[in-house]
Design an enzyme around this catalytic site. Structure first.
Site, mmCIF file in Angstrom:
data_model
loop_
_atom_site.group_PDB
_atom_site.id
_atom_site.type_symbol
_atom_site.label_atom_id
_atom_site.label_comp_id
_atom_site.label_asym_id
_atom_site.label_seq_id
_atom_site.Cartn_x
_atom_site.Cartn_y
_atom_site.Cartn_z
ATOM 1 N N ASP A 447 0.837 -1.201 0.000
ATOM 2 C CA ASP A 447 0.000 0.000 0.000
ATOM 3 C C ASP A 447 0.878 1.260 0.000
ATOM 4 O O ASP A 447 2.079 1.209 0.295
ATOM 5 C CB ASP A 447 -0.881 -0.042 1.260
ATOM 6 C CG ASP A 447 -2.162 0.765 1.118
ATOM 7 O OD1 ASP A 447 -2.285 1.542 0.166
ATOM 8 O OD2 ASP A 447 -3.043 0.622 1.992
ATOM 9 N N ASP A 517 -10.939 2.185 -3.073
ATOM 10 C CA ASP A 517 -11.495 1.885 -1.748
ATOM 11 C C ASP A 517 -13.015 1.931 -1.785
ATOM 12 O O ASP A 517 -13.677 1.426 -0.889
ATOM 13 C CB ASP A 517 -10.998 2.912 -0.725
ATOM 14 C CG ASP A 517 -9.607 2.565 -0.228
ATOM 15 O OD1 ASP A 517 -9.147 1.441 -0.487
ATOM 16 O OD2 ASP A 517 -8.976 3.414 0.415
HETATM 17 C C1 DGJ Z 1 -5.812 1.973 2.156
HETATM 18 C C2 DGJ Z 1 -6.255 0.807 1.326
HETATM 19 O O1 DGJ Z 1 -6.774 1.254 0.113
HETATM 20 C C3 DGJ Z 1 -7.246 -0.015 2.117
HETATM 21 O O2 DGJ Z 1 -7.704 -1.103 1.347
HETATM 22 C C4 DGJ Z 1 -6.593 -0.502 3.385
HETATM 23 O O3 DGJ Z 1 -5.543 -1.388 3.064
HETATM 24 C C5 DGJ Z 1 -6.055 0.668 4.180
HETATM 25 N N1 DGJ Z 1 -5.221 1.501 3.387
HETATM 26 C C6 DGJ Z 1 -5.297 0.198 5.398
HETATM 27 O O4 DGJ Z 1 -4.704 1.216 6.082
#
Ligand code: DGJ
Length: 712
Positions: A447, A517
C-alpha cells in the site's frame, strides 16, 4: 517483416497486423514523423519525406522533439550544457534492426550527447513500445531538464476527441471525452505517484464507438510524476508528447552516465474502442505483467480490513478465516494493524515487527491455521511510509522527504520515507526480505497512502535534489524486482489508497491492483467501466463488501459487480446469515467456473453505465466457444421497462449457442440461438421496475449472470 527501412526514400516503416507507423530522414539529417494510422496495402502508399511540407516557421513533426532546432512545441528533451547552451541539435547517426526491435541512434555531436530511440513492434496487438536512452559521452556534466519518451502525431480533424481517465480517492477511473481545441491540454501528476486524479492514459478518436472508427491510444510505464500533453495548432497534426513530468525535474548526467526515459506504449484500432481495449488487455497480460504469474488465474481472496480494521488479533482473524474458507475463498489476507504500535493510523508505520499483544506467538499460528483450512496467506504492508509516532522516525528523522524551515505536512498522519536514498532502500529490502523469509507468506498487498508535498532531499547537493522524483521510482522498482526474484511464490497487489498508483510501470512488478477503496457495488461500475479502457480485467481487484449499505444492495448484486475482474471479498463475514453464506458459496463457485473467461478472455462493453439503464459486459473465451454475460441494472435510470434486449458480440453468425444460467451440473437452459440472432436480436432479460410499486422504493438492484456455449 515488422520493420523495414527503405533505402531510397530513407523511411522506416513499422507495421503490425493493422497499423502502420512511418518516419524518415530528411535532407538535413533530421528524423521526421510521417504517418501513424491504418496499415496501407503497399509501401509506396505511405508518405515520403518529400511529401512533408516543411515550412521554415515550424518543425512540428519531429520524431523526437527537442528544445532547439526551431522547435517551440512541448519537448521530449531539454538540457543545459556546461557552457550555458540550452539548444539541442540532434543528428542522425545509424540504426539497427533485430526482429521486432529497432534502435535509431542520434547525437548532439558538439556536446557528445547521444540519444537512442528504441522501438518494439508488437504485431499481434497493433502496439509499439517506445523508450529512449540518453548518454553523456563527454567529460563534462550535462543538466537534463526534460526527458520525455515520445512525441506522436495524429490527424487533425474537427471530429477528434480526447478520452482520458480522471478521478479522486474513492472515485477513480472516470472516463472523460472532450473536443480537442487549439492550445494544450495537460494531463499530469505532480504528487510523486501516478495519482487518482488523472491516469497516464489517453485515447483520441474520430466519432468512434465501441465497434467502429479510428482510435489512437497510449499509456506510460511510470509510477511517479508524469505528463501527457495534447497540443493542437490550426492546420497541423495533433501532437501528443508524453513521459516523465518536467515539472520540478532536473538531473545531472555525469560523464559516461546513461538515463532511460520509460516505455510509452501506443497503438491504433480502426475498429473502435472495444478492439483498442482488448489489444491493451492482452498486451498487458503477455508483455507487462510479471511473466511467472501473468497467465495464472487470480485466486478468490478474503481481506479482513473492512471487518476488523486495525483491531486485528490471532483470534478474530482465525474466526474470519474459518468463515472465508466456508464459502470457498482461496487466499486469506490480513490488512493493516498487525505490527508495531499500530492501533489506529496515528502510530506504528515503519515499525515492521509483529505486535505481541495482538499476536503473542507471532504470525505463524495464524498462518498455519489459514493453511490448514486450505487457503494461502497474505499480508498488508506500507513500506514507503512512517508515522512521526514510531521508533523508526525517532531513530531516523532525516529519512523523510521534507525541506528544513518548512512544514512537514502529514497526510493520514504519516510522512514519506525518501526511497531515493540507498539506506532507506536497504531498510525496506531487509525488513521485507525477513518478513517473507520468516513467515510462510504467499501474497503481499503493498500500500502507499499519501502524496509528496515538500519534496526536499537535503542530504545531497542542491543541484541534485530534484533527482528525487526519478530515483525514488527506480528504487521502488528495484526493490520489488529483488523481492520477486528472491520470493517467487509471492503474488503482489499494488494499492495506493485504492487506485492511486495504477500504471503499467508498476504492473511490471505487481500482479494485480486494488482498484478503489470505494466498493459500493453500483458506484464501482463506473470506476470499472473507465478502468477497462486502459487496463485488463484480470488486474482489477474488486471486493464484495458492505459499502453502500448491506441492506440496500442484494448480496448477488454485490457479487456480480465484483466478478467483472478478479474477485475478492471484504465484507464482515461475522454479519453473514446462513442464507448469505449459501449465496456467497454459490457465487464464489460460479466465479471459479467463469474466471478463466473473465480473466483471460475478450471483454466487450455492451452498454455504458454512464448513459444507459443497465451495465452489461460480455466476456468471450480465447477460443470464442463460450462466454459470460454480466448484467446489472443502473438503478438511477428508473423506468418501467419489462424487458431488455442485450445484444452479444464476437460470435460466429452460423454457429448455434446455448444460453444457460447456473453452476455446472445444475444448468438451466434459457434459449438456443444462432450467433447472428444473439448479435442482432439479443438475449431478452426480463427486467422491470414493477417492484417499485410493490415496495415503494425508488431504486432497486437487479443483476444476472448468463453463460453461453457454442453447440458442437
Ligand atoms: C488503504 C487501502 O486502500 C485499504 O484497502 C486498506 O488497506 C487501508 N489503506 C489500510 O490502512
Amino acid at each position: 517483416m515488422p520493420i523495414n527501412f527503405d533505402k531510397e526514400t530513407k523511411r522506416w516503416l513499422l507495421e503490425t497486423e493493422n497499423m502502420g507507423y512511418v518516419f524518415g530522414l530528411d535532407d538535413q539529417g533530421k528524423i521526421k514523423n510521417l504517418y501513424w494510422g491504418s496499415k496501407l496495402p503497399r509501401v509506396q502508399d505511405y508518405p515520403e519525406v518529400k511529401d512533408l511540407i516543411l515550412m521554415d516557421r515550424y518543425t512540428w513533426n519531429d520524431e523526437f522533439s527537442v528544445r532547439g532546432e526551431k522547435n517551440n512545441v512541448e519537448h521530449c528533451l531539454k538540457v543545459e550544457y556546461c557552457d550555458g547552451v540550452r539548444d539541442v541539435v540532434l543528428n542522425y547517426k545509424s540504426f539497427e534492426v533485430s526482429g521486432n526491435d529497432l534502435v535509431i541512434r542520434l547525437s548532439d555531436d558538439h556536446y557528445n550527447l547521444s540519444v537512442n530511440l528504441f522501438y518494439k513492434v508488437i504485431e499481434k496487438y497493433d502496439i509499439i513500445e517506445r523508450w529512449v536512452e540518453i548518454e553523456n559521452n563527454s567529460n563534462q556534466e550535462i543538466k537534463i531538464e526534460d526527458m520525455k519518451s515520445v512525441s506522436l502525431y495524429v490527424e487533425n480533424d474537427e471530429k477528434a476527441k480526447l478520452n482520458y481517465l480522471t478521478g479522486m480517492w474513492g472515485s477513480e477511473f472516470h472516463l472523460r471525452r472532450e473536443e480537442i481545441n487549439e492550445g494544450s491540454k495537460v494531463l499530469e501528476s505532480r504528487v510523486g505517484k501516478t495519482s487518482a486524479y488523472l491516469n497516464p492514459f489517453f485515447a483520441i478518436d474520430y466519432s468512434a464507438d465501441e465497434d467502429h472508427g479510428k482510435v489512437y491510444f497510449g499509456e506510460l510505464a511510470w509510477s511517479g510524476n508524469w505528463k501527457i500533453v495534447v497540443q493542437k495548432r490550426i492546420y497541423e497534426r495533433i501532437a501528443i508528447i508524453g513521459g516523465i513530468n518536467d515539472w520540478d525535474f532536473s538531473y545531472i548526467l555525469e560523464p559516461s552516465e546513461k538515463l532511460t526515459a520509460p516505455k510509452f506504449v501506443f497503438g491504433f484500432s480502426d475498429e473502435g474502442f472495444t478492439k483498442a481495449s482488448q489489444n491493451i488487455h492482452h498486451y498487458q497480460l503477455d508483455y507487462i505483467l510479471p511473466k511467472d504469474k501473468a497467465h495464472i488465474l487470480r485466486k478468490v481472496l478474503y481481506n479482513s480490513w473492512e471487518a476488523t480494521t486495525f483491531n486485528v488479533n490471532e483470534e478474530n482473524q482465525k474466526i474470519l478465516a474459518e468463515k472465508a474458507a466456508k464459502i470457498g475463498v482461496e487466499l486469506f489476507v490480513i490488512d493493516d494493524g498487525w505490527f508495531g504500535k499500530r492501533n489506529d493510523d496515528h502510530a506504528g508505520l515503519g515499525d515492521w515487527y509483529v505486535n505481541k499483544e495482538k499476536f503473542p506467538n507471532g504470525l505463524q499460528p495464524l498462518i498455519s491455521y489459514v493453511k490448514s483450512l486450505g487457503m494461502d496467506f497474505g499480508i498488508w504492508v506500507e513500506p514507503e511510509m512512517v508515522n512521526p509516532d514510531s521508533e523508526l522516525y525517532r531513530k531516523h528523522p532525516d529519512w523523510v522527504i521534507s525541506f528544513p524551515n518548512r512544514p512537514k505536512s502529514l497526510e493520514r498522519n504519516q510522512l514519506m520515507l525518501n526511497l531515493a536514498r540507498e539506506d532507506v532502500k536497504k531498510f525496506i529490502v531487509d525488513f521485507m526480505d525477513n518478513l517473507l523469509t520468516q513467515n510462510d507468506i504467499d501474497f503481499v498487498k503493498w500500500d502507499m497512502n499519501r502524496h509528496v508535498f515538500e519534496s526536499g532531499w537535503m542530504q545531497v547537493e542542491p543541484r541534485k535534489q530534484r533527482e528525487i522524483w526519478v530515483k525514488y521510482v527506480w528504487n521502488l522498482y528495484e526493490i520489488l524486482k529483488y523481492l520477486r526474484e528472491k520470493h517467487p511464490q509471492v503474488t503482489f497487489e499494488n494499492c495506493s489508497s485504492g487506485g492511486g498508483r495504477v500504471d503499467i510501470g508498476l504492473m511490471q512488478y505487481s500482479d494485480q491492483v486494488w482498484t478503489s477503496d470505494n466498493t459500493d457495488p453500483f458506484d464501482r461500475l463506473e470506476i470499472q467501466e473507465g478502468f477497462s479502457y486502459a487496463y485488463a480485467p484480470k488486474i482489477m481487484m474488486g471486493w464484495v463488501t458492505d459499502w453502500g449499505g448491506k441492506d440496500t444492495y442484494p448480496l448477488a448484486y454485490r457479487f456480480h459487480s465484483s466478478m467483472m475482474g478478479s474477485l475478492g471479498i471484504g465484507a464482515d463475514l461475522n454479519k453473514f446469515s446462513e442464507k448469505d453464506f449459501d449465496l456467497a458459496r454459490h457465487q464464489v463457485q460460479l466465479y471459479k467456473e467463469i474466471r478463466q473467461i473473465v480473466q483471460e478472455g475478450y471483454q466487450f462493453r455492451l452498454s455504458s453505465v454512464i448513459n444507459e439503464r443497465y451495465f452489461a459486459v460480455e466476456y468471450l473465451s480465447k477460443n470464442k466457444d463460450e462466454g459470460v454475460l454480466i448484467y446489472l441494472r443502473n438503478p438511477r435510470r428508473f423506468g418501467l421497462f419489462d424487458r431488455v434486449d442485450v445484444k452479444l458480440k464476437g460470435l460466429e453468425n452460423d454457429a448455434v449457442y446455448t444460453v444457460y444460467e447456473g453452476l455446472q451440473g445444475e444448468e438451466k437452459e434459457i434459449i438456443k440461438l444462432s450467433g447472428k440472432a444473439l448479435k442482432e436480436r439479443g438475449i431478452i432479460i426480463e427486467d422491470s421496475s414493477k417492484d417499485f410499486f410493490e415496495t415503494g422504493k425508488a431504486t432497486h438492484f437487479y443483476s444476472r449472470i448468463l453463460r453461453f456455449r457454442k453447440r458442437d
